[in-house]
Structures are given as structure tokens and as C-alpha cells.
Scaffold this active site. Structure first.
Site, PDB file in Angstrom:
ATOM      1  N   ASP A 152       0.853  -1.184   0.000  1.00 39.36           N
ATOM      2  CA  ASP A 152       0.000   0.000   0.000  1.00 39.36           C
ATOM      3  C   ASP A 152       0.892   1.239   0.000  1.00 39.36           C
ATOM      4  O   ASP A 152       1.654   1.466   0.963  1.00 39.36           O
ATOM      5  CB  ASP A 152      -0.882  -0.030   1.265  1.00 39.36           C
ATOM      6  CG  ASP A 152      -1.874   1.120   1.318  1.00 39.36           C
ATOM      7  OD1 ASP A 152      -1.682   2.114   0.587  1.00 39.36           O
ATOM      8  OD2 ASP A 152      -2.832   1.015   2.103  1.00 39.36           O
ATOM      9  N   ASN A 176       3.556   5.009  -9.784  1.00 37.79           N
ATOM     10  CA  ASN A 176       2.115   5.183  -9.961  1.00 37.79           C
ATOM     11  C   ASN A 176       1.402   4.454  -8.831  1.00 37.79           C
ATOM     12  O   ASN A 176       1.848   3.407  -8.378  1.00 37.79           O
ATOM     13  CB  ASN A 176       1.689   4.585 -11.314  1.00 37.79           C
ATOM     14  CG  ASN A 176       0.198   4.701 -11.550  1.00 37.79           C
ATOM     15  OD1 ASN A 176      -0.376   5.791 -11.460  1.00 37.79           O
ATOM     16  ND2 ASN A 176      -0.458   3.582 -11.829  1.00 37.79           N
ATOM     17  N   TYR A 192      -5.245  17.992  -2.633  1.00 34.07           N
ATOM     18  CA  TYR A 192      -4.201  17.075  -2.145  1.00 34.07           C
ATOM     19  C   TYR A 192      -3.318  16.601  -3.297  1.00 34.07           C
ATOM     20  O   TYR A 192      -2.097  16.510  -3.172  1.00 34.07           O
ATOM     21  CB  TYR A 192      -4.841  15.847  -1.471  1.00 34.07           C
ATOM     22  CG  TYR A 192      -5.424  16.116  -0.114  1.00 34.07           C
ATOM     23  CD1 TYR A 192      -4.638  16.616   0.916  1.00 34.07           C
ATOM     24  CD2 TYR A 192      -6.767  15.844   0.145  1.00 34.07           C
ATOM     25  CE1 TYR A 192      -5.166  16.857   2.170  1.00 34.07           C
ATOM     26  CE2 TYR A 192      -7.305  16.073   1.407  1.00 34.07           C
ATOM     27  CZ  TYR A 192      -6.499  16.580   2.417  1.00 34.07           C
ATOM     28  OH  TYR A 192      -7.026  16.815   3.651  1.00 34.07           O
ATOM     29  N   THR A 220     -10.701   5.824 -17.016  1.00 31.74           N
ATOM     30  CA  THR A 220     -10.325   4.738 -16.092  1.00 31.74           C
ATOM     31  C   THR A 220     -11.346   4.733 -14.951  1.00 31.74           C
ATOM     32  O   THR A 220     -12.113   5.693 -14.794  1.00 31.74           O
ATOM     33  CB  THR A 220      -8.932   4.994 -15.483  1.00 31.74           C
ATOM     34  OG1 THR A 220      -9.027   6.143 -14.627  1.00 31.74           O
ATOM     35  CG2 THR A 220      -7.853   5.229 -16.529  1.00 31.74           C
TER      36      THR A 220
HETATM   37  N1  LIG Z   1      -7.105   8.632 -15.276  1.00 35.08           N
HETATM   38  C1  LIG Z   1      -6.818   9.907 -15.359  1.00 35.08           C
HETATM   39  O1  LIG Z   1      -7.277  10.618 -16.276  1.00 35.08           O
HETATM   40  C2  LIG Z   1      -5.925  10.551 -14.337  1.00 35.08           C
HETATM   41  C3  LIG Z   1      -5.760  11.939 -14.392  1.00 35.08           C
HETATM   42  C4  LIG Z   1      -4.901  12.551 -13.488  1.00 35.08           C
HETATM   43  C5  LIG Z   1      -4.217  11.790 -12.566  1.00 35.08           C
HETATM   44  N2  LIG Z   1      -4.417  10.437 -12.538  1.00 35.08           N
HETATM   45  C6  LIG Z   1      -3.682   9.686 -11.528  1.00 35.08           C
HETATM   46  O2  LIG Z   1      -3.033   8.573 -12.116  1.00 35.08           O
HETATM   47  C7  LIG Z   1      -2.985   7.504 -11.169  1.00 35.08           C
HETATM   48  C8  LIG Z   1      -3.604   6.258 -11.781  1.00 35.08           C
HETATM   49  O3  LIG Z   1      -4.949   6.568 -12.068  1.00 35.08           O
HETATM   50  P1  LIG Z   1      -5.964   5.562 -12.763  1.00 35.08           P
HETATM   51  O4  LIG Z   1      -6.923   6.439 -13.452  1.00 35.08           O
HETATM   52  O5  LIG Z   1      -5.220   4.519 -13.495  1.00 35.08           O
HETATM   53  O6  LIG Z   1      -6.674   4.940 -11.460  1.00 35.08           O
HETATM   54  P2  LIG Z   1      -7.364   3.517 -11.229  1.00 35.08           P
HETATM   55  O7  LIG Z   1      -7.928   2.976 -12.483  1.00 35.08           O
HETATM   56  O8  LIG Z   1      -8.249   3.730 -10.051  1.00 35.08           O
HETATM   57  O9  LIG Z   1      -6.144   2.563 -10.807  1.00 35.08           O
HETATM   58  C9  LIG Z   1      -5.436   2.796  -9.630  1.00 35.08           C
HETATM   59  C10 LIG Z   1      -4.430   1.670  -9.412  1.00 35.08           C
HETATM   60  O10 LIG Z   1      -3.646   1.980  -8.269  1.00 35.08           O
HETATM   61  C11 LIG Z   1      -3.797   0.957  -7.274  1.00 35.08           C
HETATM   62  N3  LIG Z   1      -3.812   1.627  -5.977  1.00 35.08           N
HETATM   63  C12 LIG Z   1      -4.769   2.440  -5.477  1.00 35.08           C
HETATM   64  N4  LIG Z   1      -4.402   2.892  -4.279  1.00 35.08           N
HETATM   65  C13 LIG Z   1      -3.186   2.340  -4.019  1.00 35.08           C
HETATM   66  C14 LIG Z   1      -2.307   2.406  -2.916  1.00 35.08           C
HETATM   67  N5  LIG Z   1      -2.598   3.143  -1.838  1.00 35.08           N
HETATM   68  N6  LIG Z   1      -1.149   1.714  -2.970  1.00 35.08           N
HETATM   69  C15 LIG Z   1      -0.842   0.973  -4.050  1.00 35.08           C
HETATM   70  N7  LIG Z   1      -1.638   0.861  -5.118  1.00 35.08           N
HETATM   71  C16 LIG Z   1      -2.796   1.543  -5.098  1.00 35.08           C
HETATM   72  C17 LIG Z   1      -5.108   0.253  -7.619  1.00 35.08           C
HETATM   73  O11 LIG Z   1      -5.135  -1.096  -7.194  1.00 35.08           O
HETATM   74  P3  LIG Z   1      -5.585  -1.509  -5.698  1.00 35.08           P
HETATM   75  O12 LIG Z   1      -6.854  -0.765  -5.430  1.00 35.08           O
HETATM   76  O13 LIG Z   1      -5.738  -2.988  -5.743  1.00 35.08           O
HETATM   77  O14 LIG Z   1      -4.466  -1.098  -4.791  1.00 35.08           O
HETATM   78  C18 LIG Z   1      -5.063   0.324  -9.139  1.00 35.08           C
HETATM   79  O15 LIG Z   1      -4.218  -0.688  -9.640  1.00 35.08           O
HETATM   80  C19 LIG Z   1      -3.730   7.993  -9.925  1.00 35.08           C
HETATM   81  O16 LIG Z   1      -2.795   8.515  -9.002  1.00 35.08           O
HETATM   82  C20 LIG Z   1      -4.603   9.100 -10.469  1.00 35.08           C
HETATM   83  O17 LIG Z   1      -4.957  10.054  -9.494  1.00 35.08           O
HETATM   84  C21 LIG Z   1      -5.249   9.811 -13.392  1.00 35.08           C
END
Ligand SMILES: NC(=O)c1ccc[n+]([C@@H]2O[C@H](COP(=O)([O-])OP(=O)(O)OC[C@H]3O[C@@H](n4cnc5c(N)ncnc54)[C@H](OP(=O)(O)O)[C@@H]3O)[C@@H](O)[C@H]2O)c1
Length: 264
Positions: free
Chosen positions: A66, A93, A157, A193
């Protein structure tokens, strides 16, 4: 798909690898022939992701940790070194922090966000960078947010924690550029996502609008007229992780369909 022999493959560590941007990046790196160490919190989802990648022909190992836990970096770094003896590519990530406006930020919340978004990534990089520098080749690629360049009102945050990481990465890149190790970030705008779906749901709740309207209006506000696809961002990650990107360091590349208005 062709892959290089195991002995010649590079090893990539990918966080948040079971969903969205991390999962797409893991797939892109597998397709580029990297062996993988994937991590996130839920071992069952890691097992499912590894099974999904079985057809790529690379080796996939997993470890549950985590990123909000101060012990996570040690667990991940040890698992990677134990599995492969080396790491060439580190994709930083994990999940995003809670939604909050700046006037809702608390000291406790900020500490948690910094652990998730800045302290764990720095700790993990610190553990893996010395061997990359000794070998004269390495790539650190962080999946961040367009909020690093233009802060997002409802993600205080995220804005604060990621800006701290971006400042460290920029400084680091200059310190280690001579060792063949590059350090770069990718800035997603809105990529489709589960995380973005949950942000749209939160906005729907806040505004009282149907979630379909929120998503439609949000897509319409993007110059490209749509949300991105995870594989579109993963292609940028794979490029920054490649030999071809050897002279690109200390920078961030937005993958946002043209949303950011500011110059890089
Ligand atoms: N998608 C976008 O357009 C976007 C835009 C700006 C920023 N972001 C950032 O990019 C990152 C990835 O986003 P995403 O859209 O791919 O999100 P997502 O689909 O919700 O995937 C998040 C991934 O991170 C893991 N995770 C969550 N909390 C965690 C923790 N505390 N420790 C370790 N692993 C953790 C999840 O698996 P588990 O729950 O099993 O741990 C999952 O594999 C995030 O930080 C998000 O804020 C995304």
C-alpha cells in the site's frame, strides 16, 4: 508478438498496475519485451492482471503493498531485486488521493497525501536508483496529473503532493543525468479509467447533475472532444522508458487531448 530472450530483457517495476493507467503501462512495457514486477494493494487483482499478461511471453511477478504505508517502498524494492536481481525501469504510480478543495485540506490529510504521492515514490526510487546509476542505464517515469501544471480546484491534495514529487524529480534529473538515468513525468488530463469514473460520480453528487451529463460536459471541454484511452497514455510511458528517449530528462509530457492552456 516477438520478445527478446529473457537474458536480454529489461526489468520494469510498475505501481498501481491492476487498473487504468498502471495496467495499460504494464501491458505496453510487456509488449516492448520487459519483464515485470507489478504492485498494488490487492493480491487477487494482481494475480488476475498477471494472468491477463500471460500471453505477452514476458515474466510477470507481483507483490502487494500500500503506497500509503511508509513500509511499502522497502517491500516493493526487495521483491523486485529478489525476483530479478535488477531493475531498469521504474514506473511510479498508485491510486489518487481523496477529492478536496484547498479550504478542506487538513494537516493529517496532507501528511497522508504526501506519503502516497511523494514520500513512497521518492523512497522507492532511492532504493533502486543506485544500481541503475552504477550500470549506467535507467528510466524513472512517474504518472502524475495535469494538475502539476494547472492545479485542479477539487484536487488540492493531488496538486500539492504531485507538485512536491515533480520538484524533486526535476532536481534529481539534473543530479543523475550524467549516469545514463532519465527521470520524467507523464501528465494525464482525463483518461477513461475507474478513477475518472469515480471523480465524475463525485462531481455528479456535488452538483446534483446526472453522471452522464457530467461526463459528457467534461469530454466536451477537452479540445480533442473525448476522454483519452489508457493505452494512449501508456504509449508515452513506454517511449520515456525506451532507449529512444535517452536524451529526454527532467521534463513532463502532458497526455490530455490539448486541455492544458499553459506552455510546458
Ligand atoms: N485517469 C486519469 O485521467 C488521471 C488523471 C490525473 C491523474 N491520474 C492519476 O493517475 C494515477 C492512476 O490513475 P488511474 O486512473 O489509473 O486509477 P485507477 O484505475 O483507479 O487505478 C489505480 C491503481 O492503483 C492501485 N492503488 C490504489 N491505491 C493504491 C495504494 N494506496 N497503494 C498501491 N496501489 C494503489 C489500484 O489497485 P488496488 O486498489 O488494488 O491497490 C489500481 O491498480 C492515480 O494517481 C490518479 O490520481 C489519473
Amino acid at each position: 508478438m516477438s520478445t527478446s530472450p529473457a537474458a536480454q530483457r529489461k526489468v520494469a517495476v510498475v505501481g498501481g498496475a491492476t487498473s487504468g493507467l498502471g495496467a495499460a503501462s504494464a501491458r505496453a512495457l510487456a509488449e516492448a519485451g520487459h519483464d515485470l514486477l507489478l504492485w498494488s494493494r490487492d493480491q487477487a487483482r494482481l494475480d488476475a492482471t498477471a494472468a491477463d499478461l500471460a500471453g505477452t511471453g514476458v515474466t510477470v511477478r507481483t507483490v502487494a503493498a500500500d503506497a500509503a504505508d511508509p513500509g511499502a517502498a522497502a517491500v516493493v524494492a526487495e521483491a523486485a531485486v529478489e525476483a530479478y536481481g535488477r531493475v531498469d525501469v521504474l514506473v511510479l504510480n498508485a491510486g489518487g488521493p481523496p477529492v478536496a478543495r484547498a479550504d478542506e485540506v487538513t494537516a493529517e490529510g496532507l501528511r497522508a497525501a504526501f506519503q502516497l504521492l511523494a514520500v513512497t515514490p521518492v523512497d522507492l526510487a532511492n532504493r533502486l536508483l543506485p544500481a541503475m546509476r552504477e550500470r549506467g542505464w535507467g528510466r524513472v517515469v512517474s504518472i502524475m496529473s495535469s494538475g502539476v501544471r494547472e492545479p485542479i480546484d477539487t484536487l488540492a491534495y493531488s496538486n500539492a503532493g504531485r507538485a512536491a514529487l515533480a520538484a524533486w524529480m526535476k532536481t534529481l534529473s539534473r543530479t543523475i543525468a550524467g549516469d545514463g538515468v532519465t527521470v520524467n513525468g507523464v501528465l494525464p488530463g482525463r483518461i477513461a479509467t475507474p478513477r475518472v469514473a469515480s471523480l465524475d460520480e463525485a462531481a455528479a453528487k456535488r452538483t446534483g447533475k446526472p453522471v452522464e451529463d457530467v461526463s459528457r460536459d467534461s469530454a466536451a471541454s477537452i479540445p480533442a472532444g473525448r476522454y483519452g484511452r489508457p493505452e494512449e497514455l501508456a504509449a508515452v510511458v513506454a517511449f520515456l522508458a525506451s532507449d529512444a528517449a535517452s536524451y529526454v530528462t527532467g521534463t513532463t509530457i502532458a497526455c490530455d487531448g490539448g486541455s492544458l492552456r499553459s506552455l510546458p
